[in-house]
Design a protein around this motif. Structure first.
Motif, PDB file in Angstrom:
ATOM      1  N   PHE A 144     -33.405   6.852 -62.754  1.00 49.90           N
ATOM      2  CA  PHE A 144     -32.596   7.581 -63.731  1.00 49.90           C
ATOM      3  C   PHE A 144     -31.116   7.523 -63.375  1.00 49.90           C
ATOM      4  CE2 PHE A 144     -30.816  11.489 -65.593  1.00 49.90           C
ATOM      5  CZ  PHE A 144     -31.143  11.257 -66.920  1.00 49.90           C
ATOM      6  N   THR A 145     -30.805   7.490 -62.077  1.00 49.91           N
ATOM      7  CA  THR A 145     -29.413   7.478 -61.638  1.00 49.91           C
ATOM      8  C   THR A 145     -28.848   6.067 -61.515  1.00 49.91           C
ATOM      9  OG1 THR A 145     -30.245   7.737 -59.397  1.00 49.91           O
ATOM     10  CG2 THR A 145     -29.455   9.720 -60.495  1.00 49.91           C
ATOM     11  N   GLY A 146     -29.680   5.050 -61.786  1.00 44.18           N
ATOM     12  CA  GLY A 146     -29.187   3.681 -61.848  1.00 44.18           C
ATOM     13  C   GLY A 146     -29.217   2.885 -60.555  1.00 44.18           C
ATOM     14  N   GLN A 147     -29.726   3.466 -59.447  1.00 44.17           N
ATOM     15  CA  GLN A 147     -29.846   2.652 -58.235  1.00 44.17           C
ATOM     16  C   GLN A 147     -30.909   1.579 -58.456  1.00 44.17           C
ATOM     17  OE1 GLN A 147     -30.187   6.217 -57.781  1.00 44.17           O
ATOM     18  NE2 GLN A 147     -29.116   6.763 -55.931  1.00 44.17           N
ATOM     19  N   THR A 148     -30.766   0.468 -57.778  1.00 44.22           N
ATOM     20  CA  THR A 148     -31.738  -0.610 -57.921  1.00 44.22           C
ATOM     21  C   THR A 148     -32.857  -0.455 -56.906  1.00 44.22           C
ATOM     22  OG1 THR A 148     -30.706  -2.130 -56.353  1.00 44.22           O
ATOM     23  CG2 THR A 148     -29.870  -2.160 -58.640  1.00 44.22           C
ATOM     24  N   PHE A 149     -33.910  -1.214 -57.089  1.00 46.75           N
ATOM     25  CA  PHE A 149     -35.041  -1.171 -56.168  1.00 46.75           C
ATOM     26  C   PHE A 149     -34.704  -1.805 -54.818  1.00 46.75           C
ATOM     27  CE2 PHE A 149     -37.240   0.408 -59.728  1.00 46.75           C
ATOM     28  CZ  PHE A 149     -38.372   1.035 -59.247  1.00 46.75           C
ATOM     29  N   GLN A 150     -33.533  -2.420 -54.702  1.00 46.76           N
ATOM     30  CA  GLN A 150     -33.071  -2.870 -53.383  1.00 46.76           C
ATOM     31  C   GLN A 150     -32.805  -1.678 -52.480  1.00 46.76           C
ATOM     32  OE1 GLN A 150     -29.812  -5.177 -54.978  1.00 46.76           O
ATOM     33  NE2 GLN A 150     -30.795  -7.097 -54.399  1.00 46.76           N
ATOM     34  N   GLU A 151     -32.597  -0.505 -53.080  1.00 48.91           N
ATOM     35  CA  GLU A 151     -32.310   0.714 -52.324  1.00 48.91           C
ATOM     36  C   GLU A 151     -33.549   1.585 -52.118  1.00 48.91           C
ATOM     37  OE1 GLU A 151     -28.454   2.592 -53.506  1.00 48.91           O
ATOM     38  OE2 GLU A 151     -28.551   1.074 -55.094  1.00 48.91           O
ATOM     39  N   VAL A 152     -34.728   1.045 -52.460  1.00 48.83           N
ATOM     40  CA  VAL A 152     -35.978   1.779 -52.361  1.00 48.83           C
ATOM     41  C   VAL A 152     -36.903   1.060 -51.381  1.00 48.83           C
ATOM     42  CG1 VAL A 152     -38.020   2.512 -53.666  1.00 48.83           C
ATOM     43  CG2 VAL A 152     -35.770   2.610 -54.721  1.00 48.83           C
ATOM     44  N   GLN A 153     -37.668   1.831 -50.608  1.00 46.79           N
ATOM     45  CA  GLN A 153     -38.677   1.223 -49.749  1.00 46.79           C
ATOM     46  C   GLN A 153     -39.972   2.028 -49.872  1.00 46.79           C
ATOM     47  OE1 GLN A 153     -37.206   1.382 -45.729  1.00 46.79           O
ATOM     48  NE2 GLN A 153     -37.711   3.534 -45.465  1.00 46.79           N
ATOM     49  N   ASN A 154     -41.061   1.401 -49.463  1.00 44.82           N
ATOM     50  CA  ASN A 154     -42.374   2.048 -49.455  1.00 44.82           C
ATOM     51  C   ASN A 154     -42.761   2.625 -50.811  1.00 44.82           C
ATOM     52  OD1 ASN A 154     -42.517   1.495 -46.674  1.00 44.82           O
ATOM     53  ND2 ASN A 154     -41.476   3.408 -46.190  1.00 44.82           N
ATOM     54  N   ALA A 155     -42.417   1.929 -51.884  1.00 50.80           N
ATOM     55  CA  ALA A 155     -42.776   2.398 -53.225  1.00 50.80           C
ATOM     56  C   ALA A 155     -44.201   1.955 -53.550  1.00 50.80           C
ATOM     57  CB  ALA A 155     -41.807   1.844 -54.259  1.00 50.80           C
ATOM     58  N   PHE A 156     -44.964   2.859 -54.166  1.00 50.80           N
ATOM     59  CA  PHE A 156     -46.336   2.542 -54.528  1.00 50.80           C
ATOM     60  C   PHE A 156     -46.750   3.356 -55.739  1.00 50.80           C
ATOM     61  CE2 PHE A 156     -46.609   6.251 -51.805  1.00 50.80           C
ATOM     62  CZ  PHE A 156     -47.508   7.064 -52.480  1.00 50.80           C
ATOM     63  N   CYS A 157     -47.780   2.887 -56.403  1.00 52.49           N
ATOM     64  CA  CYS A 157     -48.500   3.723 -57.340  1.00 52.49           C
ATOM     65  C   CYS A 157     -49.964   3.644 -56.944  1.00 52.49           C
ATOM     66  CB  CYS A 157     -48.262   3.336 -58.798  1.00 52.49           C
ATOM     67  SG  CYS A 157     -49.085   1.878 -59.381  1.00 52.49           S
ATOM     68  N   ARG A 158     -50.670   4.738 -57.152  1.00 59.00           N
ATOM     69  CA  ARG A 158     -52.077   4.766 -56.773  1.00 59.00           C
ATOM     70  C   ARG A 158     -52.860   5.546 -57.805  1.00 59.00           C
ATOM     71  NH1 ARG A 158     -53.819   8.999 -52.620  1.00 59.00           N
ATOM     72  NH2 ARG A 158     -52.669  10.848 -53.258  1.00 59.00           N
ATOM     73  N   LEU A 159     -54.112   5.181 -57.935  1.00 55.69           N
ATOM     74  CA  LEU A 159     -55.002   5.850 -58.857  1.00 55.69           C
ATOM     75  C   LEU A 159     -56.023   6.632 -58.044  1.00 55.69           C
ATOM     76  CD1 LEU A 159     -55.472   5.939 -61.974  1.00 55.69           C
ATOM     77  CD2 LEU A 159     -57.354   4.372 -61.569  1.00 55.69           C
ATOM     78  N   VAL A 160     -56.154   7.925 -58.343  1.00 54.16           N
ATOM     79  CA  VAL A 160     -57.026   8.823 -57.608  1.00 54.16           C
ATOM     80  C   VAL A 160     -58.029   9.447 -58.571  1.00 54.16           C
ATOM     81  CG1 VAL A 160     -57.072  10.949 -56.221  1.00 54.16           C
ATOM     82  CG2 VAL A 160     -55.184   9.332 -55.960  1.00 54.16           C
ATOM     83  N   ALA A 191     -57.498   3.028 -56.141  1.00 55.33           N
ATOM     84  CA  ALA A 191     -56.710   1.803 -56.130  1.00 55.33           C
ATOM     85  C   ALA A 191     -55.273   2.131 -55.773  1.00 55.33           C
ATOM     86  CB  ALA A 191     -56.769   1.119 -57.497  1.00 55.33           C
ATOM     87  N   ARG A 192     -54.622   1.165 -55.136  1.00 50.56           N
ATOM     88  CA  ARG A 192     -53.222   1.325 -54.741  1.00 50.56           C
ATOM     89  C   ARG A 192     -52.503   0.004 -55.004  1.00 50.56           C
ATOM     90  NH1 ARG A 192     -49.879   4.314 -50.772  1.00 50.56           N
ATOM     91  NH2 ARG A 192     -51.553   5.831 -50.800  1.00 50.56           N
ATOM     92  N   TYR A 193     -51.342   0.119 -55.610  1.00 56.35           N
ATOM     93  CA  TYR A 193     -50.487  -1.045 -55.810  1.00 56.35           C
ATOM     94  C   TYR A 193     -49.170  -0.751 -55.109  1.00 56.35           C
ATOM     95  CZ  TYR A 193     -47.506  -4.533 -57.910  1.00 56.35           C
ATOM     96  OH  TYR A 193     -46.621  -5.553 -58.088  1.00 56.35           O
ATOM     97  N   THR A 194     -48.867  -1.541 -54.092  1.00 58.27           N
ATOM     98  CA  THR A 194     -47.643  -1.352 -53.326  1.00 58.27           C
ATOM     99  C   THR A 194     -46.594  -2.326 -53.831  1.00 58.27           C
ATOM    100  OG1 THR A 194     -48.920  -0.672 -51.406  1.00 58.27           O
ATOM    101  CG2 THR A 194     -46.649  -1.356 -51.006  1.00 58.27           C
TER     102      THR A 194
END
Length: 192
Positions: free
Chosen positions: A117-133, A142-145
């Motif tokens: 939302f604040t416009g930073q790019t994913f170059q500034e993000v680490q350890n991002a994931f989505c998971r289904l529980v 399932a987990r998608y890293t």
């Protein structure tokens, strides 16, 4: 047992006993990547936002995000906005709960997105994931890293879609640009 998904991989949301899952949680987690500066490493807060766009015959009919926390029919619910990430130290920073048994029959796909939302790019993000529980017992299915950042501000992370009488999850991981789910619609439509 968790399935570690790769981009484009699909898994059935049928239980081992042949029954269908009734309620799932799509969890999103991330941390700000440390940046090297003149006085050492430091991190900057990153505000990522999870959204779920509900489609009927490739037409958006509802959305759940930080400003609209519950779908009009009540089957999809956002747990609230996290403005910094990393709070869960590996857990979910934002989550969207889906009561699959209550999703109206005309809804055939739910697409999960994440945007900066604040416009930073994913170059500034680490350890991002989505998971289904499985929300009924807390078991991660399932987990998608997200591997490697990039110069984009959003990801079309995954979708769940009807498959006969059940549901299937597909990991997408498509980079996009936009501060809100509305900005991402041109990137979402090709994955339906």
């Amino acid at each position: 047992m968790t399935v570690n998904m790769t981009k484009g991989q699909a898994i059935s949301l049928q239980k081992n006993d042949g029954g269908s899952l009734t309620a799932v949680r799509m969890g999103l987690g991330w941390q700000a990547a440390p940046r090297r500066g003149l006085f050492g490493s430091r991190t900057r807060e990153i505000d990522l936002d999870a959204s779920a766009v509900l489609f009927a015959d490739k037409q958006p009919v509802d959305v759940v995000f930080f400003r609209h926390l519950v779908s009009d029919d009540g089957s999809v619910r956002h747990t609230g906005d996290n403005l910094v990430g990393g709070v869960g130290q590996g857990g979910d920073d934002e989550a969207i709960l889906v009561d699959l048994s209550r999703v109206p029959v005309h809804i055939d796909q739910i697409v999960f997105t994440v945007n900066s939302f604040t416009g930073q790019t994913f170059q500034e993000v680490q350890n991002a994931f989505c998971r289904l529980v499985d929300e009924t017992n807390g078991q991660e299915l399932a987990r998608y890293t997200l591997a490697g950042g990039g110069p984009y501000t959003a990801q079309i992370m995954a979708k769940v879609h009807r498959n006969g009488s059940g549901w299937t999850m597909t990991a997408l991981g498509n980079p996009a640009n936009g501060r809100t789910f509305q900005d991402l619609m041109p990137a979402i439509l090709p994955v339906l």
